[in-house]
Enzyme design. Structure first.
Site, mmCIF file in Angstrom:
data_model
loop_
_atom_site.group_PDB
_atom_site.id
_atom_site.type_symbol
_atom_site.label_atom_id
_atom_site.label_comp_id
_atom_site.label_asym_id
_atom_site.label_seq_id
_atom_site.Cartn_x
_atom_site.Cartn_y
_atom_site.Cartn_z
ATOM 1 N N GLN A 59 56.035 36.209 34.334
ATOM 2 C CA GLN A 59 56.023 34.866 35.432
ATOM 3 C C GLN A 59 56.430 33.619 34.588
ATOM 4 O OE1 GLN A 59 52.739 36.328 37.744
ATOM 5 N NE2 GLN A 59 54.007 35.418 39.386
ATOM 6 N N ARG A 115 43.202 33.734 31.480
ATOM 7 C CA ARG A 115 43.695 35.073 31.750
ATOM 8 C C ARG A 115 45.412 35.184 31.682
ATOM 9 N NH1 ARG A 115 44.672 38.034 37.018
ATOM 10 N NH2 ARG A 115 45.177 40.254 36.347
ATOM 11 N N HIS A 160 50.777 43.534 33.786
ATOM 12 C CA HIS A 160 50.971 42.892 35.017
ATOM 13 C C HIS A 160 52.490 43.128 35.299
ATOM 14 C CE1 HIS A 160 49.108 39.168 37.084
ATOM 15 N NE2 HIS A 160 50.148 39.415 37.746
ATOM 16 N N ASN A 205 46.876 45.124 36.801
ATOM 17 C CA ASN A 205 46.762 43.943 37.802
ATOM 18 C C ASN A 205 47.351 44.741 38.911
ATOM 19 O OD1 ASN A 205 46.377 41.419 38.556
ATOM 20 N ND2 ASN A 205 48.613 41.634 39.284
ATOM 21 N N GLU A 206 46.517 44.632 40.063
ATOM 22 C CA GLU A 206 46.609 45.068 41.421
ATOM 23 C C GLU A 206 47.630 46.348 41.642
ATOM 24 O OE1 GLU A 206 48.692 41.664 43.565
ATOM 25 O OE2 GLU A 206 46.680 40.435 42.995
ATOM 26 N N ASN A 347 41.295 40.410 42.719
ATOM 27 C CA ASN A 347 42.167 39.110 43.407
ATOM 28 C C ASN A 347 42.260 39.092 44.577
ATOM 29 O OD1 ASN A 347 43.128 39.033 40.446
ATOM 30 N ND2 ASN A 347 45.117 39.889 40.933
ATOM 31 N N TYR A 349 43.629 36.393 48.007
ATOM 32 C CA TYR A 349 43.907 35.260 48.607
ATOM 33 C C TYR A 349 43.788 35.108 50.148
ATOM 34 C CZ TYR A 349 46.578 35.317 43.981
ATOM 35 O OH TYR A 349 46.966 35.176 42.921
ATOM 36 N N GLU A 415 41.754 36.255 40.292
ATOM 37 C CA GLU A 415 42.961 35.373 40.814
ATOM 38 C C GLU A 415 42.557 34.921 42.059
ATOM 39 O OE1 GLU A 415 46.849 36.997 41.189
ATOM 40 O OE2 GLU A 415 46.850 37.913 39.234
ATOM 41 N N TRP A 459 44.503 30.977 40.098
ATOM 42 C CA TRP A 459 45.913 31.427 40.187
ATOM 43 C C TRP A 459 46.830 30.178 40.672
ATOM 44 C CZ3 TRP A 459 48.548 35.071 37.546
ATOM 45 C CH2 TRP A 459 49.958 34.979 37.738
ATOM 46 N N GLU A 466 57.473 33.281 40.853
ATOM 47 C CA GLU A 466 56.637 33.912 41.856
ATOM 48 C C GLU A 466 57.476 35.228 42.466
ATOM 49 O OE1 GLU A 466 53.704 34.267 42.576
ATOM 50 O OE2 GLU A 466 54.019 35.259 44.535
ATOM 51 N N TRP A 467 57.980 36.037 41.705
ATOM 52 C CA TRP A 467 58.460 37.492 42.055
ATOM 53 C C TRP A 467 59.688 37.322 42.750
ATOM 54 C CZ3 TRP A 467 56.630 40.050 38.066
ATOM 55 C CH2 TRP A 467 55.324 40.012 37.774
HETATM 56 C C1 PNW Z 1 49.531 38.300 43.135
HETATM 57 N N1 PNW Z 1 51.695 40.346 49.014
HETATM 58 O O1 PNW Z 1 50.604 38.946 43.655
HETATM 59 C C2 PNW Z 1 49.749 38.726 41.609
HETATM 60 O O2 PNW Z 1 48.807 39.238 40.650
HETATM 61 C C3 PNW Z 1 50.368 37.385 40.886
HETATM 62 O O3 PNW Z 1 51.302 37.817 40.001
HETATM 63 C C4 PNW Z 1 51.180 36.708 41.922
HETATM 64 O O4 PNW Z 1 52.107 35.586 41.572
HETATM 65 C C5 PNW Z 1 50.157 36.012 42.783
HETATM 66 O O5 PNW Z 1 49.274 37.090 43.370
HETATM 67 C C6 PNW Z 1 50.640 35.007 44.145
HETATM 68 O O6 PNW Z 1 51.524 35.817 44.789
HETATM 69 C C7 PNW Z 1 50.556 39.143 44.949
HETATM 70 O O7 PNW Z 1 52.754 40.209 49.296
HETATM 71 C C8 PNW Z 1 52.050 39.532 45.468
HETATM 72 O O8 PNW Z 1 50.851 40.371 49.666
HETATM 73 C C9 PNW Z 1 52.375 39.703 46.730
HETATM 74 C C10 PNW Z 1 51.226 40.122 47.457
HETATM 75 C C11 PNW Z 1 49.932 39.632 47.097
HETATM 76 C C12 PNW Z 1 49.666 39.341 45.799
#
Ligand code: PNW
Length: 539
Positions: A59, A115, A160, A205-206, A347, A349, A415, A459, A466-467
């Site tokens: 990233q 991190r 990651h 990671n995740e 992690n 959100y 995160e 984060w 962002e992917w």
């Molecule tokens: C995490 N979703 O990813 C990752 O660990 C990070 O690399 C990323 O940038 C960050 O959260 C913010 O997105 C996610 O679609 C990616 O639910 C996608 C999802 C959740 C977490």
């Protein structure tokens, strides 16, 4: 005269009271304002609480062809046009060349930890230890040395998401059992080279996102669509690879005294109707299928959650399979996996509402296996990411769930953060609102629920790739100008806010305090002036 003055003072007092009342002490007052749940509290974090910020290699680094670096599955995926506006991580934040600036940002923030992740193909171009790219090793050596020189400790993630493309092509990635040993060799090399200086390690990671988005529904690299079986196979390998690397660390490098674990992600699953046992069970199934998928084996008994074994097993039989699509661990493997952690990396959100609903689809599917529907209510606040609605109290719920489910482990929130839009600038009040609310819930979890949260990583340190959303969603505490070849970084309002929080190590007294009291004070002065004017003109 005296009467006028007294009246003024009295009116000022009333206005202060009114101001106090009108300024809510809730962070999202129009949505979340249950006093017992949503009021902000004042208080300090434990003196040894760790504050940090996080990023990941693909990233931020760029330098996708620097030295002998091999391709990763994300290089391939992004070059195949799978990203917003056809973007990619070829340059990203150019941290490969600008890491010293990143260290300066961290130092200025006052965090004690950073991190970041190691790009596996940067150090091992084809993923195996047959050939080491010493220039890649050198990059991480320089970064780690620079961090330590500036009083910032490294927390290193080994995986990651940027798998060496060679391992995907040659073995089929995480679906192959061969990756257990190959990952272990990579981890071993990293421990050997950096173990003296790195005291916190995270294997994966995740993995939920890797397995489901990468192998289930073709949303992330490697872009496989096989929703009924591949995610379970990939997870099986990842759990074993994690366990093997853990034992390697403990057997060969324990003298370094470091800690190692895995970072898991899940939304907090909330039953749609808490009075309906079916919905309560559905929310619990969701938690077990996401966090429990990995955590049950590692943090409990070496095996998958009963509900997963039951659900996937029964569905598989009904679908005519001879055995469950969920693989089984041998007794030996269970012993090897159980207890391979020194802390819980979390992690989180957002949250999600779960309702029991029997899946009637006939196609094998990891989500169908859960007999559950989930959604986020329209009234919840939004962010720039469609999946991310701020639900601060959900984090506290999740922390309590982890505490209760896994016997009260030390937890690091590795995160947490929120996205703002492409054209959002450096004045990111939404991000301040988010962090204030979420971090306040962490404080409540520690103080009121005795959850052993030991650290918090925001984060992200800066806006980055962002992917699949490319650069269209900004998660940074620092603004990055991606139109400028120099990729300059600029402090955002949220970085200043986070810095103040860290400096105080919590929320100041009367936090209702902080901003709010200041605002009230200003309102009070203004209204006194107005009232005095008004009263002297009238009386
Ligand atoms: C995490 N979703 O990813 C990752 O660990 C990070 O690399 C990323 O940038 C960050 O959260 C913010 O997105 C996610 O679609 C990616 O639910 C996608 C999802 C959740 C977490």
């Amino acid at each position: 005269m005296i009467a006028k003055l007294t009246l003024c003072v009295f009116l000022c007092f009333i206005s202060l009271v009114v101001a106090q009342e009108t300024y809510p002490e809730y962070s999202y007052p129009s949505v979340f304002s249950e006093p017992g749940r949503d009021l902000l509290i004042a208080g300090k974090f434990p003196a040894d609480f760790i504050w940090g910020s996080a990023t990941s290699a693909y990233q931020i680094e760029g330098g996708w062809q620097e030295d002998d670096k091999g391709l990763s599955i994300w290089d391939t995926f992004s070059h195949n046009g799978r990203i917003y506006n056809n973007q990619n991580g070829d340059v990203a934040c150019d941290s490969y060349h600008k890491y010293e600036e990143d260290v300066a940002l961290l130092k200025n923030l006052g965090v004690s930890y950073y991190r970041f992740s190691i790009s596996w193909p940067r150090v091992l171009p084809n993923g195996t230890v047959d050939y080491i790219d010493e220039a890649g090793i050198e990059y991480y050596n320089n970064l780690i040395t620079s961090l330590l020189d500036n009083g910032v400790e490294p927390m290193v993630t080994l995986y990651h998401w940027d798998l060496p493309q060679f391992l995907q092509d040659e073995y089929g990635g995480w679906e192959s059992d061969e990756l257990v040993d190959i990952f272990n060799d990579y981890a071993d090399l990293m421990f050997e080279r950096f173990g003296e200086k790195v005291k916190y390690w995270i294997t994966f990671n995740e993995p939920y996102v890797v397995c489901w988005l990468g192998y289930g529904i073709n949303v992330f690299a490697p872009g496989i669509y096989d929703p009924g079986a591949a995610p379970y196979r990939a997870a099986h390998t990842i759990i074993k690879a994690h366990a093997k690397a853990y034992h390697t660390y403990k057997q060969k490098y324990s003298s370094y005294g470091g800690k190692l674990s895995i970072t898991l992600s899940t939304d907090f699953g909330i039953p749609e109707d808490p009075n309906k046992p079916e919905d309560v069970a559905a929310a619990e199934r969701y938690m077990q299928f996401t966090a429990g998928w990995f955590a049950h084996a590692i943090f409990k008994n070496g095996d998958y959650p009963d509900t997963m074994k039951w659900q996937v097993g029964n569905k598989s039989m009904a679908q005519g399979f001879e055995e469950s699509r969920l693989p089984e661990f041998t007794e030996e493997e269970k012993d090897e996996i159980k207890g391979t952690y020194d802390f819980f990396g979390l992690n989180s959100y957002t949250s999600t509402v779960c309702r029991a609903e029997v899946d009637t689809g006939t196609e094998p599917n990891y989500e169908g296996d859960q007999d559950m529907q989930r959604y986020q209510p329209d009234e919840w606040p939004t962010s720039t990411s469609s999946w991310l609605r701020p639900v601060p109290w959900g984090l506290r719920g999740l922390l309590n769930w982890v505490k209760n489910e896994y016997n009260n482990p030390d937890i690091f929130i590795t995160e947490n953060g929120v996205s703002t839009a492409l054209d959002s600038g450096t004045e990111d009040e939404e991000r301040v609102t988010f962090y204030r609310a979420y971090i306040n819930e962490v404080l409540k979890a520690i103080e009121q629920d005795n959850v052993k949260v030991k650290g918090y990583f925001a984060w992200s340190l800066m806006d980055n790739f962002e992917w699949t959303s490319g650069y269209s969603q900004r998660f940074g505490l620092h603004y990055v100008d991606f139109d400028d070849n120099d990729r300059p970084r600029t402090v955002k309002t949220s970085a200043q806010w986070f810095k103040d929080l860290i400096a105080y190590n919590g929320f100041e007294e009367g936090y209702s305090a902080g901003n709010l009291v200041q605002q009230n004070f200003v309102i009070c002065i203004l209204s006194s002036v107005l009232i005095t004017l008004f009263v002297s003109l009238r009386l």
